[in-house]
Design a protein around this motif. Structure first.
Motif, PDB file in Angstrom:
ATOM      1  N   GLY A 132       0.791  -1.271  -0.009  1.00 32.67           N
ATOM      2  CA  GLY A 132      -0.036   0.013  -0.015  1.00 32.67           C
ATOM      3  C   GLY A 132       0.814   1.407   0.016  1.00 32.67           C
ATOM      4  O   GLY A 132       0.137   2.365  -0.018  1.00 32.67           O
ATOM      5  N   SER A 133       1.974   1.177   0.132  1.00 32.59           N
ATOM      6  CA  SER A 133       2.931   2.235   0.135  1.00 32.59           C
ATOM      7  C   SER A 133       2.936   3.250  -1.156  1.00 32.59           C
ATOM      8  O   SER A 133       3.150   4.387  -1.217  1.00 32.59           O
ATOM      9  CB  SER A 133       4.375   1.799   0.298  1.00 32.59           C
ATOM     10  OG  SER A 133       4.634   1.644   1.898  1.00 32.59           O
ATOM     11  N   HIS A 134       2.618   2.594  -2.338  1.00 35.72           N
ATOM     12  CA  HIS A 134       2.409   3.350  -3.520  1.00 35.72           C
ATOM     13  C   HIS A 134       1.448   4.491  -3.322  1.00 35.72           C
ATOM     14  O   HIS A 134       1.461   5.478  -3.998  1.00 35.72           O
ATOM     15  CB  HIS A 134       1.676   2.330  -4.591  1.00 35.72           C
ATOM     16  CG  HIS A 134       2.499   1.336  -5.327  1.00 35.72           C
ATOM     17  ND1 HIS A 134       3.210   0.400  -4.641  1.00 35.72           N
ATOM     18  CD2 HIS A 134       2.987   1.108  -6.456  1.00 35.72           C
ATOM     19  CE1 HIS A 134       3.941  -0.476  -5.363  1.00 35.72           C
ATOM     20  NE2 HIS A 134       3.957   0.240  -6.516  1.00 35.72           N
ATOM     21  N   PHE A 135       0.403   4.340  -2.473  1.00 38.09           N
ATOM     22  CA  PHE A 135      -0.564   5.139  -2.508  1.00 38.09           C
ATOM     23  C   PHE A 135      -0.471   6.286  -1.462  1.00 38.09           C
ATOM     24  O   PHE A 135      -1.095   7.361  -0.988  1.00 38.09           O
ATOM     25  CB  PHE A 135      -2.016   4.264  -1.624  1.00 38.09           C
ATOM     26  CG  PHE A 135      -2.349   3.265  -2.461  1.00 38.09           C
ATOM     27  CD1 PHE A 135      -2.122   3.413  -3.908  1.00 38.09           C
ATOM     28  CD2 PHE A 135      -2.694   2.274  -1.948  1.00 38.09           C
ATOM     29  CE1 PHE A 135      -2.621   2.137  -4.593  1.00 38.09           C
ATOM     30  CE2 PHE A 135      -3.273   1.116  -2.542  1.00 38.09           C
ATOM     31  CZ  PHE A 135      -3.213   1.206  -3.839  1.00 38.09           C
ATOM     32  N   HIS A 136       0.856   6.228  -0.833  1.00 37.56           N
ATOM     33  CA  HIS A 136       1.357   7.195   0.198  1.00 37.56           C
ATOM     34  C   HIS A 136       2.423   8.059  -0.283  1.00 37.56           C
ATOM     35  O   HIS A 136       2.734   9.280   0.193  1.00 37.56           O
ATOM     36  CB  HIS A 136       2.043   6.456   1.502  1.00 37.56           C
ATOM     37  CG  HIS A 136       1.061   5.667   1.934  1.00 37.56           C
ATOM     38  ND1 HIS A 136       1.739   4.540   3.004  1.00 37.56           N
ATOM     39  CD2 HIS A 136      -0.216   5.291   2.126  1.00 37.56           C
ATOM     40  CE1 HIS A 136       0.754   3.740   3.467  1.00 37.56           C
ATOM     41  NE2 HIS A 136      -0.402   4.174   2.805  1.00 37.56           N
ATOM     42  N   LEU A 137       3.049   7.585  -1.676  1.00 36.10           N
ATOM     43  CA  LEU A 137       4.256   8.259  -2.227  1.00 36.10           C
ATOM     44  C   LEU A 137       3.848   9.099  -3.396  1.00 36.10           C
ATOM     45  O   LEU A 137       2.860   8.739  -4.155  1.00 36.10           O
ATOM     46  CB  LEU A 137       5.150   7.311  -2.288  1.00 36.10           C
ATOM     47  CG  LEU A 137       5.781   6.484  -1.010  1.00 36.10           C
ATOM     48  CD1 LEU A 137       6.624   5.088  -1.344  1.00 36.10           C
ATOM     49  CD2 LEU A 137       6.599   7.438  -0.062  1.00 36.10           C
ATOM     50  N   ASN A 138       4.668   9.695  -4.056  1.00 35.73           N
ATOM     51  CA  ASN A 138       4.840  10.331  -5.175  1.00 35.73           C
ATOM     52  C   ASN A 138       5.559   9.223  -6.256  1.00 35.73           C
ATOM     53  O   ASN A 138       6.803   9.374  -6.060  1.00 35.73           O
ATOM     54  CB  ASN A 138       5.201  11.704  -5.450  1.00 35.73           C
ATOM     55  CG  ASN A 138       4.996  12.515  -6.648  1.00 35.73           C
ATOM     56  OD1 ASN A 138       4.033  12.103  -7.303  1.00 35.73           O
ATOM     57  ND2 ASN A 138       5.967  13.126  -7.184  1.00 35.73           N
ATOM     58  N   MET A 139       4.889   8.551  -6.921  1.00 32.11           N
ATOM     59  CA  MET A 139       5.832   7.577  -7.764  1.00 32.11           C
ATOM     60  C   MET A 139       5.801   8.109  -9.336  1.00 32.11           C
ATOM     61  O   MET A 139       5.089   8.504  -9.799  1.00 32.11           O
ATOM     62  CB  MET A 139       4.965   6.388  -7.976  1.00 32.11           C
ATOM     63  CG  MET A 139       4.646   5.604  -6.432  1.00 32.11           C
ATOM     64  SD  MET A 139       6.180   4.856  -5.737  1.00 32.11           S
ATOM     65  CE  MET A 139       6.482   3.721  -7.082  1.00 32.11           C
ATOM     66  N   LEU A 140       7.144   8.077  -9.687  1.00 24.11           N
ATOM     67  CA  LEU A 140       7.481   8.769 -11.044  1.00 24.11           C
ATOM     68  C   LEU A 140       8.161   7.599 -11.930  1.00 24.11           C
ATOM     69  O   LEU A 140       9.097   6.842 -11.348  1.00 24.11           O
ATOM     70  CB  LEU A 140       8.183   9.743 -10.874  1.00 24.11           C
ATOM     71  CG  LEU A 140       7.618  11.130 -10.266  1.00 24.11           C
ATOM     72  CD1 LEU A 140       8.787  12.182 -10.058  1.00 24.11           C
ATOM     73  CD2 LEU A 140       6.503  11.741 -10.777  1.00 24.11           C
ATOM     74  N   GLN A 141       8.245   7.799 -12.997  1.00 22.99           N
ATOM     75  CA  GLN A 141       9.086   6.606 -14.104  1.00 22.99           C
ATOM     76  C   GLN A 141       9.572   7.751 -14.780  1.00 22.99           C
ATOM     77  O   GLN A 141       9.224   8.551 -15.688  1.00 22.99           O
ATOM     78  CB  GLN A 141       8.324   5.737 -14.931  1.00 22.99           C
ATOM     79  CG  GLN A 141       7.638   4.548 -13.906  1.00 22.99           C
ATOM     80  CD  GLN A 141       7.125   3.646 -14.861  1.00 22.99           C
ATOM     81  OE1 GLN A 141       6.205   3.632 -15.735  1.00 22.99           O
ATOM     82  NE2 GLN A 141       7.919   2.485 -14.983  1.00 22.99           N
ATOM     83  N   ARG A 142      11.185   7.821 -14.761  1.00 21.92           N
ATOM     84  CA  ARG A 142      11.964   8.598 -15.350  1.00 21.92           C
ATOM     85  C   ARG A 142      13.173   8.113 -15.860  1.00 21.92           C
ATOM     86  O   ARG A 142      13.600   7.231 -14.965  1.00 21.92           O
ATOM     87  CB  ARG A 142      12.338  10.134 -14.802  1.00 21.92           C
ATOM     88  CG  ARG A 142      10.962  11.037 -14.648  1.00 21.92           C
ATOM     89  CD  ARG A 142      11.417  12.441 -14.337  1.00 21.92           C
ATOM     90  NE  ARG A 142      10.113  13.113 -14.048  1.00 21.92           N
ATOM     91  CZ  ARG A 142      10.128  14.181 -13.468  1.00 21.92           C
ATOM     92  NH1 ARG A 142      11.254  14.765 -12.699  1.00 21.92           N
ATOM     93  NH2 ARG A 142       9.055  14.924 -13.216  1.00 21.92           N
ATOM     94  N   GLY A 143      14.044   8.307 -16.735  1.00 20.30           N
ATOM     95  CA  GLY A 143      15.507   8.077 -16.931  1.00 20.30           C
ATOM     96  C   GLY A 143      16.262   8.579 -15.819  1.00 20.30           C
ATOM     97  O   GLY A 143      16.113   9.564 -15.246  1.00 20.30           O
ATOM     98  N   ALA A 144      17.522   7.785 -15.606  1.00 14.68           N
ATOM     99  CA  ALA A 144      18.088   8.061 -14.402  1.00 14.68           C
ATOM    100  C   ALA A 144      18.900   9.527 -14.581  1.00 14.68           C
ATOM    101  O   ALA A 144      19.146  10.125 -13.705  1.00 14.68           O
ATOM    102  CB  ALA A 144      19.174   7.019 -14.291  1.00 14.68           C
ATOM    103  N   LEU A 145      19.435   9.516 -15.619  1.00 13.41           N
ATOM    104  CA  LEU A 145      20.017  10.727 -16.245  1.00 13.41           C
ATOM    105  C   LEU A 145      19.240  11.931 -15.995  1.00 13.41           C
ATOM    106  O   LEU A 145      19.606  12.952 -15.504  1.00 13.41           O
ATOM    107  CB  LEU A 145      20.869  10.775 -17.437  1.00 13.41           C
ATOM    108  CG  LEU A 145      21.751   9.341 -17.454  1.00 13.41           C
ATOM    109  CD1 LEU A 145      22.412   9.431 -19.123  1.00 13.41           C
ATOM    110  CD2 LEU A 145      23.031   9.622 -16.519  1.00 13.41           C
TER     111      LEU A 145
END
Length: 247
Positions: free
Chosen positions: A154-167
């Motif tokens: 359930g921690s997905h629902f407490h956080l700001n989740m992003l998908q981005r390149g590392a650089l």
């Protein structure tokens, strides 16, 4: 009013929900499937955009779901929807939210972490130690993979989740970037926790951080290990580091 119970695994809605077992299906629909009372409760309590709650006919629960769309299904249908050996009796289809505002104080960047169990554990640990933004690279395991969701609890629902390149993520971060490496690194016990914003960067289970990402770090950290083991699992190492640099 008679309650409708879907009993056919070939029902169109059920077939579409089963597609959420795959990364392709999740990406196409911008939805994911959660299973079990705890995850559904977390989604409800944290006001996630729940599309449909799916309940096995006869399953008893204490959740307040009066304002949600509910779909009742037979045991066979629930088995076809579940990724578990023993279906939990309740599941939900959740719409993926647009990323929220980045909370910079503590950021966790995960570069190409492949194992869903590791990724789920790292997300859960980030939540525990105040890393409010978690950035996952596209080459990592899908953060909405069922095993990742179960591991994160359930921690997905407490956080700001992003998908981005590392650089991209590292170059745009203005605070202190702390990488992880065994070479040219400082033991975490030998330096104080920096003031201000911190990005902790963890790499792939096999090769660690890429050289290009490592070059963007302000400092590389390592963990003192007086025992005989030469290395730690990335989730364990990440937990130790996040505790050390917690907010």
């Amino acid at each position: 009013m008679v309650k409708e119970v879907i009993s056919s695994k070939d029902n169109t809605r059920i077939k579409n929900y089963r597609k959420l077992h795959t990364a392709k299906g999740r990406k196409k629909s911008n939805q994911f499937l959660i299973e079990g009372v705890h995850l559904v409760e977390e989604a409800v309590n944290y006001k996630q955009p729940v599309d449909t709650i799916i309940i096995e006919d006869g399953f008893k629960h204490d959740l307040n779901i009066d304002h949600f769309k509910v779909l009742y299904v037979s045991n066979d249908v629930m088995k076809s929807l579940s990724t578990l050996d023993t279906p939990p009796g309740i599941a939900a289809v959740v719409n993926q939210q647009a990323p929220g505002k980045i909370t910079y104080n503590r950021v966790l960047l995960l570069e190409d972490v492949q194992d869903p169990g590791n990724l789920g554990t790292l997300i859960r640990t980030a939540d525990a130690f105040g890393f409010k933004t978690v950035i996952v690279t596209p080459e990592s395991a899908d953060p909405y993979n069922p095993k990742v969701l179960r591991g994160a609890q359930g921690s997905h629902f407490h956080l700001n989740m992003l998908q981005r390149g590392a650089l991209e993520a590292a170059e745009s971060f203005k605070g202190i970037k702390i990488g992880t490496s065994l070479d040219d690194a400082v033991y975490i016990d030998d330096f104080n926790k920096p003031d201000g914003d911190i990005m902790l960067v963890l790499g792939n289970e096999g090769r660690g951080l890429t050289e290009r990402t490592k070059q963007l770090m302000d400092i590389n950290a390592k963990i003192s290990m007086p025992g005989m083991s030469e290395s730690l699992n990335v989730a364990i190492a990440g937990a130790i580091l996040m505790h050390h640099f917690k907010s």
